[in-house]
Design a protein around this motif. Sequence first.
Motif, PDB file in Angstrom:
ATOM      1  N   CYS A  82       0.858  -1.190   0.000  1.00  0.00           N
ATOM      2  CA  CYS A  82       0.000   0.000   0.000  1.00  0.00           C
ATOM      3  C   CYS A  82       0.891   1.236   0.000  1.00  0.00           C
ATOM      4  O   CYS A  82       1.654   1.461   0.932  1.00  0.00           O
ATOM      5  N   THR A  83       0.798   2.017  -1.038  1.00  0.00           N
ATOM      6  CA  THR A  83       1.618   3.224  -1.147  1.00  0.00           C
ATOM      7  C   THR A  83       0.840   4.427  -0.625  1.00  0.00           C
ATOM      8  O   THR A  83      -0.364   4.353  -0.374  1.00  0.00           O
ATOM      9  N   GLU A  84       1.526   5.545  -0.502  1.00  0.00           N
ATOM     10  CA  GLU A  84       0.865   6.771  -0.060  1.00  0.00           C
ATOM     11  C   GLU A  84      -0.131   7.263  -1.101  1.00  0.00           C
ATOM     12  O   GLU A  84      -1.085   7.955  -0.769  1.00  0.00           O
ATOM     13  N   ARG A  85       0.060   6.893  -2.354  1.00  0.00           N
ATOM     14  CA  ARG A  85      -0.833   7.324  -3.424  1.00  0.00           C
ATOM     15  C   ARG A  85      -1.908   6.284  -3.732  1.00  0.00           C
ATOM     16  O   ARG A  85      -2.540   6.336  -4.781  1.00  0.00           O
ATOM     17  N   CYS A  86      -2.136   5.358  -2.857  1.00  0.00           N
ATOM     18  CA  CYS A  86      -3.134   4.304  -3.060  1.00  0.00           C
ATOM     19  C   CYS A  86      -4.525   4.941  -3.191  1.00  0.00           C
ATOM     20  O   CYS A  86      -4.969   5.679  -2.314  1.00  0.00           O
ATOM     21  N   VAL A  87      -5.182   4.669  -4.290  1.00  0.00           N
ATOM     22  CA  VAL A  87      -6.498   5.244  -4.559  1.00  0.00           C
ATOM     23  C   VAL A  87      -7.548   4.670  -3.605  1.00  0.00           C
ATOM     24  O   VAL A  87      -8.510   5.348  -3.265  1.00  0.00           O
ATOM     25  N   LEU A  88      -7.349   3.454  -3.175  1.00  0.00           N
ATOM     26  CA  LEU A  88      -8.351   2.770  -2.358  1.00  0.00           C
ATOM     27  C   LEU A  88      -8.232   3.064  -0.863  1.00  0.00           C
ATOM     28  O   LEU A  88      -9.207   2.891  -0.125  1.00  0.00           O
TER      29      LEU A  88
END
Length: 172
Positions: A50-56
């Motif tokens: 899970c990245t900081e830019r995760c849309v979910l």
Amino acid sequence: MEYTHRTTATLGVSTTIFSASSSNSSPSPSSLPTTVQGPCAACKILRRRCTERCVLAPYFPPTEPLKFVIAHKVFGASNIVKVLQELPESKRADAVSSMVYEAYARNRDPVYGCAGAISHLQKQLNDLQAELAMTQAALLLIQCQQHEQNHENTTFFDQDKYFSSVLEPSWQ
């Protein structure tokens, strides 16, 4: 400093929360309880980073994995991501809410889904409106009967006064 470790499991997905606390009487910023949350529920279930830019992540927090599981089962993760990426951020929360509701409805009623729930609610609304109309008609009937009864009593008393004055001997 005291460390506590708590693990919860929901649908085969475990969430681990570490918190640190101090027994000092005056809390300092370093001694306040801190929680370390892992990846969002979507990334956890999909077993990806899970990245900081995760849309979910904003819409499927790690504390609500069932929400993503049900939506994923009906729509698929890639379709959910596509829908969210096509929408402006102001409408994404509503879209996720709608998808989750549709997924719950589809889970309860695989054939009709939301349409079945809407149809059921419309039937219930029509039944209640008919019942309200019947109750209002009965209430109006009762009010008319009471008005008629009051009018008859008033007329009776007025006639009694009239006849008593007419029937009185004039020599009195």
